[in-house]
Design a protein around this motif. Structure first.
Motif, PDB file in Angstrom:
ATOM      1  N   MET A   1      97.807 113.397  14.385  1.00 28.33           N
ATOM      2  CA  MET A   1      96.605 112.776  14.858  1.00 28.33           C
ATOM      3  C   MET A   1      95.621 113.702  15.473  1.00 28.33           C
ATOM      4  O   MET A   1      95.961 114.331  16.321  1.00 28.33           O
ATOM      5  N   ALA A   2      94.187 113.500  15.065  1.00 26.54           N
ATOM      6  CA  ALA A   2      93.389 114.443  15.755  1.00 26.54           C
ATOM      7  C   ALA A   2      92.755 113.662  17.011  1.00 26.54           C
ATOM      8  O   ALA A   2      91.707 113.046  17.157  1.00 26.54           O
ATOM      9  N   ALA A   3      93.655 113.765  17.856  1.00 26.57           N
ATOM     10  CA  ALA A   3      93.296 113.052  19.255  1.00 26.57           C
ATOM     11  C   ALA A   3      93.621 113.940  20.332  1.00 26.57           C
ATOM     12  O   ALA A   3      94.288 115.228  20.241  1.00 26.57           O
ATOM     13  N   ALA A 239      91.774 107.342  20.001  1.00 27.87           N
ATOM     14  CA  ALA A 239      91.208 107.267  18.822  1.00 27.87           C
ATOM     15  C   ALA A 239      89.975 106.434  19.040  1.00 27.87           C
ATOM     16  O   ALA A 239      88.793 106.936  18.578  1.00 27.87           O
ATOM     17  N   HIS A 242      87.342 108.358  21.294  1.00 23.27           N
ATOM     18  CA  HIS A 242      86.634 109.743  20.883  1.00 23.27           C
ATOM     19  C   HIS A 242      86.448 109.673  19.418  1.00 23.27           C
ATOM     20  O   HIS A 242      86.938 110.673  18.780  1.00 23.27           O
ATOM     21  N   ILE A 246      86.858 113.214  16.729  1.00 24.36           N
ATOM     22  CA  ILE A 246      88.006 113.265  15.839  1.00 24.36           C
ATOM     23  C   ILE A 246      87.430 113.360  14.412  1.00 24.36           C
ATOM     24  O   ILE A 246      87.887 114.074  13.405  1.00 24.36           O
ATOM     25  N   LEU A 250      88.010 116.398  11.674  1.00 24.53           N
ATOM     26  CA  LEU A 250      88.869 115.936  10.374  1.00 24.53           C
ATOM     27  C   LEU A 250      87.942 116.258   9.137  1.00 24.53           C
ATOM     28  O   LEU A 250      88.236 116.944   8.257  1.00 24.53           O
ATOM     29  N   CYS A 378     102.406 113.191  17.045  1.00 29.54           N
ATOM     30  CA  CYS A 378     101.032 113.676  16.666  1.00 29.54           C
ATOM     31  C   CYS A 378     100.728 114.610  15.959  1.00 29.54           C
ATOM     32  O   CYS A 378      99.888 114.453  15.035  1.00 29.54           O
ATOM     33  N   TYR A 382      98.804 114.045  12.547  1.00 32.21           N
ATOM     34  CA  TYR A 382      97.820 115.002  12.078  1.00 32.21           C
ATOM     35  C   TYR A 382      97.865 115.603  10.829  1.00 32.21           C
ATOM     36  O   TYR A 382      96.978 115.656   9.678  1.00 32.21           O
ATOM     37  N   GLY A 441      87.225 115.482  21.643  1.00 31.21           N
ATOM     38  CA  GLY A 441      88.022 115.402  20.430  1.00 31.21           C
ATOM     39  C   GLY A 441      89.149 116.545  20.470  1.00 31.21           C
ATOM     40  O   GLY A 441      89.611 116.984  21.405  1.00 31.21           O
ATOM     41  N   LEU A 442      89.561 117.044  19.282  1.00 28.20           N
ATOM     42  CA  LEU A 442      90.358 117.909  19.093  1.00 28.20           C
ATOM     43  C   LEU A 442      90.173 119.409  19.398  1.00 28.20           C
ATOM     44  O   LEU A 442      90.961 120.235  19.663  1.00 28.20           O
TER      45      LEU A 442
END
Length: 445
Positions: A1-3, A239, A242, A246, A250, A378, A382, A441-442
Protein backbone atom coordinates in the motif's frame (compact mmCIF):
# COMPACT_ATOMS: atom_id res chain seq x y z
CA UNK A 1 0.00 0.00 0.00
CA UNK A 2 1.43 3.38 -0.94
CA UNK A 3 0.88 4.88 2.46
CA UNK A 4 3.05 6.56 5.00
CA UNK A 5 3.38 7.92 8.45
CA UNK A 6 5.44 10.99 9.28
CA UNK A 7 8.67 9.97 10.91
CA UNK A 8 11.79 11.71 12.11
CA UNK A 9 15.00 9.99 10.99
CA UNK A 10 17.59 9.30 13.64
CA UNK A 11 20.71 11.47 13.52
CA UNK A 12 23.94 9.66 12.69
CA UNK A 13 25.12 9.82 16.29
CA UNK A 14 21.88 8.57 17.82
CA UNK A 15 22.22 5.60 20.21
CA UNK A 16 20.26 3.33 17.87
CA UNK A 17 22.96 3.85 15.27
CA UNK A 18 25.64 2.36 17.57
CA UNK A 19 26.05 -1.03 19.18
CA UNK A 20 27.57 -4.39 18.24
CA UNK A 21 27.32 -5.80 14.75
CA UNK A 22 24.25 -8.09 14.57
CA UNK A 23 25.98 -11.04 12.93
CA UNK A 24 23.02 -13.48 13.30
CA UNK A 25 20.75 -10.93 11.66
CA UNK A 26 23.21 -10.23 8.86
CA UNK A 27 23.62 -13.96 8.22
CA UNK A 28 19.83 -14.33 8.10
CA UNK A 29 19.54 -11.46 5.60
CA UNK A 30 22.16 -13.07 3.37
CA UNK A 31 20.37 -16.43 3.53
CA UNK A 32 17.05 -14.78 2.73
CA UNK A 33 18.63 -12.97 -0.19
CA UNK A 34 20.00 -16.23 -1.61
CA UNK A 35 16.61 -17.87 -1.13
CA UNK A 36 14.70 -15.04 -2.78
CA UNK A 37 17.29 -14.97 -5.56
CA UNK A 38 16.75 -18.67 -6.19
CA UNK A 39 13.02 -18.04 -6.43
CA UNK A 40 13.59 -15.11 -8.78
CA UNK A 41 15.78 -17.29 -11.00
CA UNK A 42 12.59 -19.15 -11.81
CA UNK A 43 11.29 -16.02 -13.55
CA UNK A 44 14.42 -15.71 -15.64
CA UNK A 45 14.25 -19.39 -16.54
CA UNK A 46 10.63 -18.99 -17.59
CA UNK A 47 11.57 -16.12 -19.90
CA UNK A 48 14.28 -18.27 -21.51
CA UNK A 49 11.89 -21.23 -21.78
CA UNK A 50 9.17 -19.09 -23.41
CA UNK A 51 9.94 -20.27 -26.98
CA UNK A 52 9.79 -23.92 -25.87
CA UNK A 53 6.61 -23.36 -23.84
CA UNK A 54 4.99 -21.55 -26.76
CA UNK A 55 5.88 -24.36 -29.14
CA UNK A 56 4.79 -27.12 -26.75
CA UNK A 57 1.33 -25.65 -26.15
CA UNK A 58 0.87 -23.87 -29.50
CA UNK A 59 -0.19 -20.53 -27.98
CA UNK A 60 0.14 -16.92 -29.18
CA UNK A 61 2.39 -14.08 -28.04
CA UNK A 62 -0.56 -12.64 -26.15
CA UNK A 63 -0.96 -15.90 -24.22
CA UNK A 64 2.75 -15.92 -23.32
CA UNK A 65 2.43 -12.30 -22.22
CA UNK A 66 -0.54 -13.20 -20.04
CA UNK A 67 1.44 -16.10 -18.58
CA UNK A 68 4.19 -13.73 -17.44
CA UNK A 69 1.93 -10.82 -16.52
CA UNK A 70 -1.43 -12.06 -15.28
CA UNK A 71 -0.43 -15.46 -13.89
CA UNK A 72 3.11 -14.67 -12.85
CA UNK A 73 2.45 -11.22 -11.38
CA UNK A 74 -1.13 -10.03 -10.94
CA UNK A 75 -2.87 -13.15 -9.61
CA UNK A 76 0.18 -14.16 -7.59
CA UNK A 77 0.53 -10.78 -5.89
CA UNK A 78 -3.19 -10.62 -5.04
CA UNK A 79 -3.14 -13.99 -3.33
CA UNK A 80 0.05 -13.06 -1.48
CA UNK A 81 -1.74 -10.30 0.49
CA UNK A 82 -3.58 -12.59 2.94
CA UNK A 83 -0.38 -14.56 3.47
CA UNK A 84 1.39 -11.35 4.45
CA UNK A 85 -1.40 -10.67 6.93
CA UNK A 86 -0.55 -13.97 8.60
CA UNK A 87 3.10 -12.90 8.75
CA UNK A 88 2.04 -9.80 10.71
CA UNK A 89 0.31 -12.00 13.27
CA UNK A 90 2.43 -15.15 13.55
CA UNK A 91 6.05 -16.27 13.31
CA UNK A 92 7.69 -14.84 10.22
CA UNK A 93 10.33 -17.58 10.23
CA UNK A 94 7.69 -20.30 10.08
CA UNK A 95 5.96 -18.43 7.28
CA UNK A 96 9.20 -18.28 5.31
CA UNK A 97 9.83 -22.01 5.77
CA UNK A 98 6.32 -22.79 4.51
CA UNK A 99 6.86 -20.54 1.48
CA UNK A 100 10.20 -22.19 0.63
CA UNK A 101 8.67 -25.66 0.88
CA UNK A 102 5.68 -24.64 -1.23
CA UNK A 103 7.91 -23.08 -3.90
CA UNK A 104 10.01 -26.25 -4.11
CA UNK A 105 6.98 -28.48 -4.52
CA UNK A 106 5.03 -26.24 -6.91
CA UNK A 107 7.97 -25.56 -9.22
CA UNK A 108 8.34 -29.27 -9.84
CA UNK A 109 4.60 -29.93 -10.16
CA UNK A 110 3.98 -27.04 -12.57
CA UNK A 111 6.41 -28.64 -15.02
CA UNK A 112 4.06 -31.62 -15.34
CA UNK A 113 0.97 -29.67 -16.47
CA UNK A 114 -0.44 -31.41 -19.58
CA UNK A 115 -2.04 -28.33 -21.20
CA UNK A 116 -1.70 -24.56 -21.19
CA UNK A 117 -4.69 -23.72 -18.93
CA UNK A 118 -3.34 -26.02 -16.21
CA UNK A 119 0.19 -24.72 -16.72
CA UNK A 120 -1.11 -21.14 -16.48
CA UNK A 121 -2.95 -21.95 -13.24
CA UNK A 122 0.05 -23.74 -11.75
CA UNK A 123 2.32 -20.80 -12.51
CA UNK A 124 -0.13 -18.43 -10.83
CA UNK A 125 -0.14 -20.49 -7.63
CA UNK A 126 3.64 -20.83 -7.75
CA UNK A 127 4.02 -17.07 -8.11
CA UNK A 128 2.18 -16.58 -4.83
CA UNK A 129 5.10 -18.10 -2.91
CA UNK A 130 7.53 -15.71 -4.59
CA UNK A 131 5.44 -12.59 -4.04
CA UNK A 132 4.56 -13.48 -0.46
CA UNK A 133 8.18 -13.99 0.57
CA UNK A 134 9.50 -10.53 -0.32
CA UNK A 135 7.11 -8.54 1.94
CA UNK A 136 7.88 -10.88 4.83
CA UNK A 137 11.62 -10.37 4.35
CA UNK A 138 11.35 -6.59 4.16
CA UNK A 139 9.27 -6.76 7.33
CA UNK A 140 12.03 -8.78 9.01
CA UNK A 141 15.08 -6.76 7.97
CA UNK A 142 14.67 -3.80 10.37
CA UNK A 143 14.25 -6.23 13.28
CA UNK A 144 17.16 -8.41 12.14
CA UNK A 145 19.83 -5.73 11.77
CA UNK A 146 18.52 -2.55 13.41
CA UNK A 147 18.62 1.01 12.12
CA UNK A 148 22.39 1.17 11.69
CA UNK A 149 22.59 -1.56 9.05
CA UNK A 150 19.07 -1.32 7.60
CA UNK A 151 19.81 0.47 4.32
CA UNK A 152 22.82 -1.73 3.62
CA UNK A 153 20.79 -4.86 4.40
CA UNK A 154 17.99 -3.72 2.08
CA UNK A 155 20.42 -3.09 -0.76
CA UNK A 156 22.24 -6.39 -0.12
CA UNK A 157 18.98 -8.32 -0.18
CA UNK A 158 17.99 -6.56 -3.42
CA UNK A 159 21.41 -7.35 -4.89
CA UNK A 160 21.08 -11.05 -4.12
CA UNK A 161 17.59 -11.11 -5.62
CA UNK A 162 18.94 -9.42 -8.74
CA UNK A 163 21.77 -11.94 -8.92
CA UNK A 164 19.25 -14.77 -8.80
CA UNK A 165 17.08 -13.19 -11.48
CA UNK A 166 20.07 -12.74 -13.77
CA UNK A 167 21.20 -16.31 -13.05
CA UNK A 168 17.87 -17.56 -14.35
CA UNK A 169 18.55 -15.84 -17.67
CA UNK A 170 22.26 -16.59 -17.79
CA UNK A 171 22.00 -20.24 -16.84
CA UNK A 172 18.57 -20.95 -18.28
CA UNK A 173 19.86 -21.92 -21.70
CA UNK A 174 22.57 -24.12 -20.21
CA UNK A 175 20.12 -25.78 -17.84
CA UNK A 176 17.75 -26.42 -20.74
CA UNK A 177 20.60 -27.86 -22.81
CA UNK A 178 21.64 -30.12 -19.93
CA UNK A 179 18.07 -31.31 -19.44
CA UNK A 180 17.66 -32.00 -23.17
CA UNK A 181 20.93 -33.92 -23.11
CA UNK A 182 19.69 -36.11 -20.27
CA UNK A 183 16.48 -36.81 -22.18
CA UNK A 184 18.33 -37.52 -25.45
CA UNK A 185 20.74 -39.90 -23.71
CA UNK A 186 17.87 -41.82 -22.14
CA UNK A 187 19.02 -40.97 -18.62
CA UNK A 188 15.62 -39.42 -18.00
CA UNK A 189 12.67 -40.63 -20.04
CA UNK A 190 9.07 -39.59 -20.53
CA UNK A 191 9.54 -35.84 -20.09
CA UNK A 192 10.39 -32.94 -22.37
CA UNK A 193 13.64 -31.09 -21.83
CA UNK A 194 12.09 -27.76 -20.81
CA UNK A 195 9.95 -29.51 -18.21
CA UNK A 196 12.95 -31.35 -16.79
CA UNK A 197 14.81 -28.02 -16.51
CA UNK A 198 12.07 -26.74 -14.21
CA UNK A 199 12.22 -29.90 -12.10
CA UNK A 200 15.99 -29.54 -11.75
CA UNK A 201 15.59 -25.94 -10.57
CA UNK A 202 13.01 -26.99 -7.99
CA UNK A 203 15.59 -29.27 -6.37
CA UNK A 204 17.49 -26.17 -5.22
CA UNK A 205 14.75 -25.55 -2.69
CA UNK A 206 15.61 -28.61 -0.58
CA UNK A 207 18.96 -27.41 0.85
CA UNK A 208 17.49 -23.94 1.32
CA UNK A 209 14.68 -25.40 3.38
CA UNK A 210 17.17 -27.16 5.64
CA UNK A 211 19.31 -24.04 6.08
CA UNK A 212 16.19 -22.03 6.86
CA UNK A 213 15.75 -23.97 10.09
CA UNK A 214 18.85 -22.19 11.47
CA UNK A 215 17.81 -18.62 10.68
CA UNK A 216 17.01 -16.12 13.43
CA UNK A 217 13.40 -15.22 14.18
CA UNK A 218 13.67 -11.82 15.95
CA UNK A 219 10.97 -10.14 18.02
CA UNK A 220 9.08 -7.36 16.29
CA UNK A 221 9.97 -3.72 16.77
CA UNK A 222 8.54 -1.47 19.44
CA UNK A 223 5.78 -0.30 17.12
CA UNK A 224 4.24 -3.76 17.33
CA UNK A 225 2.49 -2.60 20.51
CA UNK A 226 0.52 0.01 18.62
CA UNK A 227 -3.14 -0.78 18.32
CA UNK A 228 -4.24 -1.44 14.78
CA UNK A 229 -7.27 0.76 15.28
CA UNK A 230 -5.23 3.87 16.12
CA UNK A 231 -5.23 6.54 13.38
CA UNK A 232 -1.50 6.27 12.75
CA UNK A 233 -1.80 2.51 12.18
CA UNK A 234 -4.87 2.64 9.94
CA UNK A 235 -4.10 2.20 6.26
CA UNK A 236 -7.58 3.23 5.19
CA UNK A 237 -7.42 6.48 7.18
CA UNK A 238 -4.02 7.31 5.77
CA UNK A 239 -5.15 6.60 2.20
CA UNK A 240 -8.07 8.98 2.58
CA UNK A 241 -5.91 11.72 4.05
CA UNK A 242 -2.98 11.47 1.62
CA UNK A 243 -4.67 10.38 -1.62
CA UNK A 244 -2.83 12.90 -3.83
CA UNK A 245 0.64 11.82 -2.72
CA UNK A 246 -0.27 8.16 -3.05
CA UNK A 247 -1.64 8.58 -6.57
CA UNK A 248 1.38 10.55 -7.74
CA UNK A 249 3.75 7.93 -6.41
CA UNK A 250 1.78 5.05 -7.89
CA UNK A 251 1.67 6.85 -11.24
CA UNK A 252 5.45 7.19 -11.25
CA UNK A 253 6.23 3.71 -9.96
CA UNK A 254 3.45 2.13 -12.02
CA UNK A 255 4.62 3.70 -15.27
CA UNK A 256 8.12 2.41 -14.68
CA UNK A 257 6.74 -1.03 -13.79
CA UNK A 258 4.72 -1.28 -17.02
CA UNK A 259 7.73 -0.31 -19.12
CA UNK A 260 10.16 -2.69 -17.41
CA UNK A 261 7.79 -5.65 -17.49
CA UNK A 262 6.88 -4.99 -21.12
CA UNK A 263 10.53 -5.80 -21.83
CA UNK A 264 12.04 -8.19 -19.29
CA UNK A 265 9.94 -11.38 -19.64
CA UNK A 266 9.47 -10.97 -23.42
CA UNK A 267 12.91 -9.89 -24.59
CA UNK A 268 14.43 -13.37 -25.00
CA UNK A 269 11.56 -14.46 -27.26
CA UNK A 270 11.82 -11.16 -29.17
CA UNK A 271 15.56 -11.47 -29.85
CA UNK A 272 15.41 -15.12 -30.85
CA UNK A 273 12.57 -14.41 -33.27
CA UNK A 274 13.91 -11.17 -34.77
CA UNK A 275 17.55 -12.14 -35.23
CA UNK A 276 17.33 -15.96 -35.13
CA UNK A 277 19.83 -15.73 -32.29
CA UNK A 278 21.03 -18.71 -30.29
CA UNK A 279 18.89 -19.10 -27.17
CA UNK A 280 21.80 -19.99 -24.89
CA UNK A 281 23.82 -16.98 -26.07
CA UNK A 282 20.83 -14.70 -25.61
CA UNK A 283 20.27 -16.06 -22.12
CA UNK A 284 23.92 -15.49 -21.18
CA UNK A 285 23.82 -11.94 -22.50
CA UNK A 286 20.58 -11.08 -20.74
CA UNK A 287 21.77 -12.65 -17.50
CA UNK A 288 24.93 -10.58 -17.57
CA UNK A 289 23.00 -7.41 -18.37
CA UNK A 290 20.52 -7.98 -15.57
CA UNK A 291 23.27 -8.70 -13.06
CA UNK A 292 25.42 -5.70 -13.98
CA UNK A 293 22.56 -3.22 -14.23
CA UNK A 294 20.87 -4.31 -11.02
CA UNK A 295 24.04 -4.52 -8.95
CA UNK A 296 25.44 -1.35 -10.47
CA UNK A 297 22.25 0.60 -9.84
CA UNK A 298 22.17 -0.10 -6.09
CA UNK A 299 25.38 1.70 -5.00
CA UNK A 300 24.71 4.37 -7.63
CA UNK A 301 21.26 5.03 -6.23
CA UNK A 302 22.61 5.15 -2.68
CA UNK A 303 25.32 7.65 -3.63
CA UNK A 304 22.93 9.83 -5.64
CA UNK A 305 20.44 9.81 -2.78
CA UNK A 306 23.05 10.92 -0.22
CA UNK A 307 24.25 13.69 -2.54
CA UNK A 308 20.89 15.05 -3.62
CA UNK A 309 19.13 14.80 -0.27
CA UNK A 310 21.49 17.42 1.13
CA UNK A 311 20.55 19.84 -1.64
CA UNK A 312 17.05 18.96 -2.77
CA UNK A 313 15.67 17.38 0.41
CA UNK A 314 12.12 16.16 -0.33
CA UNK A 315 12.52 16.76 -4.06
CA UNK A 316 15.46 14.38 -4.43
CA UNK A 317 13.87 10.95 -4.79
CA UNK A 318 10.97 11.89 -7.09
CA UNK A 319 13.46 13.90 -9.17
CA UNK A 320 15.66 10.80 -9.58
CA UNK A 321 12.61 8.79 -10.66
CA UNK A 322 11.64 11.45 -13.20
CA UNK A 323 15.13 11.79 -14.68
CA UNK A 324 15.66 8.03 -14.84
CA UNK A 325 12.35 7.49 -16.62
CA UNK A 326 12.98 10.37 -19.04
CA UNK A 327 16.45 9.14 -20.01
CA UNK A 328 15.15 5.61 -20.63
CA UNK A 329 12.53 6.75 -23.17
CA UNK A 330 14.99 7.00 -26.11
CA UNK A 331 16.28 3.51 -25.31
CA UNK A 332 12.78 2.02 -25.48
CA UNK A 333 11.87 4.01 -28.61
CA UNK A 334 14.96 2.86 -30.50
CA UNK A 335 14.57 -0.82 -29.59
CA UNK A 336 12.36 -1.66 -32.57
CA UNK A 337 14.85 0.01 -34.93
CA UNK A 338 17.90 -2.00 -33.82
CA UNK A 339 19.58 -3.67 -36.78
CA UNK A 340 21.35 -6.40 -34.83
CA UNK A 341 21.01 -8.32 -31.61
CA UNK A 342 24.07 -6.56 -30.18
CA UNK A 343 22.46 -3.15 -30.75
CA UNK A 344 19.24 -4.34 -29.16
CA UNK A 345 21.10 -5.73 -26.14
CA UNK A 346 22.98 -2.44 -25.69
CA UNK A 347 19.67 -0.56 -25.64
CA UNK A 348 18.25 -3.10 -23.17
CA UNK A 349 21.26 -2.59 -20.89
CA UNK A 350 20.91 1.20 -20.88
CA UNK A 351 17.16 0.98 -20.35
CA UNK A 352 17.45 -1.41 -17.39
CA UNK A 353 20.25 0.54 -15.70
CA UNK A 354 18.25 3.78 -15.78
CA UNK A 355 15.02 2.22 -14.55
CA UNK A 356 16.81 0.25 -11.82
CA UNK A 357 18.36 3.44 -10.41
CA UNK A 358 14.93 5.06 -10.39
CA UNK A 359 13.44 2.23 -8.32
CA UNK A 360 16.31 1.17 -6.05
CA UNK A 361 15.34 2.89 -2.80
CA UNK A 362 11.61 2.16 -2.75
CA UNK A 363 11.86 -0.61 -0.07
CA UNK A 364 13.81 1.69 2.25
CA UNK A 365 11.26 4.44 1.73
CA UNK A 366 8.46 2.08 2.67
CA UNK A 367 10.22 0.83 5.79
CA UNK A 368 10.82 4.38 6.97
CA UNK A 369 7.16 5.17 6.93
CA UNK A 370 5.24 2.04 7.86
CA UNK A 371 4.35 0.86 11.38
CA UNK A 372 6.00 -2.41 12.39
CA UNK A 373 2.70 -4.09 13.21
CA UNK A 374 1.47 -3.64 9.63
CA UNK A 375 4.71 -3.71 7.69
CA UNK A 376 4.46 -7.08 5.93
CA UNK A 377 0.84 -6.46 4.98
CA UNK A 378 1.63 -2.99 3.67
CA UNK A 379 4.45 -4.32 1.52
CA UNK A 380 2.15 -7.01 0.16
CA UNK A 381 -0.63 -4.54 -0.67
CA UNK A 382 1.89 -2.21 -2.27
CA UNK A 383 3.29 -5.15 -4.25
CA UNK A 384 -0.21 -6.00 -5.45
CA UNK A 385 -0.89 -2.45 -6.61
CA UNK A 386 2.40 -2.31 -8.49
CA UNK A 387 1.80 -5.82 -9.81
CA UNK A 388 -1.36 -4.58 -11.48
CA UNK A 389 0.87 -2.28 -13.52
CA UNK A 390 3.54 -4.95 -14.00
CA UNK A 391 0.97 -7.35 -15.42
CA UNK A 392 0.00 -4.83 -18.09
CA UNK A 393 3.53 -4.77 -19.51
CA UNK A 394 3.88 -8.26 -21.02
CA UNK A 395 0.15 -8.52 -21.73
CA UNK A 396 0.19 -5.30 -23.78
CA UNK A 397 3.46 -6.05 -25.55
CA UNK A 398 2.20 -9.51 -26.53
CA UNK A 399 -1.14 -8.15 -27.73
CA UNK A 400 0.48 -5.32 -29.72
CA UNK A 401 2.86 -7.84 -31.31
CA UNK A 402 -0.02 -10.10 -32.38
CA UNK A 403 -2.44 -7.43 -33.60
CA UNK A 404 -0.47 -4.34 -34.62
CA UNK A 405 3.22 -5.13 -35.08
CA UNK A 406 3.00 -8.29 -37.16
CA UNK A 407 4.96 -10.35 -34.67
CA UNK A 408 7.72 -7.75 -34.21
CA UNK A 409 8.03 -8.04 -30.44
CA UNK A 410 10.88 -5.53 -30.21
CA UNK A 411 8.73 -2.86 -31.81
CA UNK A 412 5.77 -3.84 -29.63
CA UNK A 413 7.85 -3.50 -26.48
CA UNK A 414 8.80 0.05 -27.45
CA UNK A 415 5.22 0.98 -28.32
CA UNK A 416 4.09 -0.07 -24.84
CA UNK A 417 7.08 1.24 -22.88
CA UNK A 418 7.35 4.78 -24.24
CA UNK A 419 3.92 6.11 -23.16
CA UNK A 420 4.22 4.31 -19.80
CA UNK A 421 7.54 6.05 -19.19
CA UNK A 422 6.01 9.39 -20.19
CA UNK A 423 3.37 8.92 -17.48
CA UNK A 424 6.11 8.09 -14.98
CA UNK A 425 8.01 11.26 -15.90
CA UNK A 426 4.88 13.36 -15.49
CA UNK A 427 3.88 11.94 -12.09
CA UNK A 428 7.40 11.94 -10.67
CA UNK A 429 7.97 15.43 -12.03
CA UNK A 430 4.83 16.74 -10.35
CA UNK A 431 5.94 15.09 -7.12
CA UNK A 432 9.34 16.76 -7.33
CA UNK A 433 7.78 20.09 -8.23
CA UNK A 434 5.43 19.92 -5.25
CA UNK A 435 7.23 17.75 -2.72
CA UNK A 436 4.76 18.57 0.04
CA UNK A 437 2.38 16.08 -1.56
CA UNK A 438 4.89 13.30 -1.15
CA UNK A 439 5.82 14.37 2.34
CA UNK A 440 2.30 13.22 3.10
CA UNK A 441 2.65 10.20 0.81
CA UNK A 442 5.15 7.50 0.16
CA UNK A 443 8.20 8.85 -1.54
CA UNK A 444 9.78 10.85 1.27
CA UNK A 445 11.73 9.08 3.97
Amino acid sequence: MAAALPTTPLPPDAPAARGPIPWPGIASVLFLGVTAGTQMSDRGLQAVLSPAVQQAFGVSDAAIGALHGVAGILIASALAVPLARLADRFSRKRMLLVLIAAWTLLTGLSALAPNFPLYFSARAVLGVTEFAMIPVVYSLIPDLVGERFRVGANLSFAALMATGASAGFYGGGALLGWAQGLVAAGTVAGIEGWRLAMVLLSACGLPLLLLGLFTWDPPRGAQQAQAVGEPQASLAAFARTHARGILLFLGAAGGLAIAVQALTPMIALALVRRYTADLTAVGHALGTILLVTNLGSLPAAGAIDRLLRRRLQARARPAVMAVGAALSIPCAAALGLATSSSQALALVAAFLLLTCVANALIPTMLQDLLPSALRARCFAVYSFLIAAFCALGPVLSGAVSDRLAGGNLLLAIGVVAVPALAVAVLCAGLSAWRPAALQQGLAVA
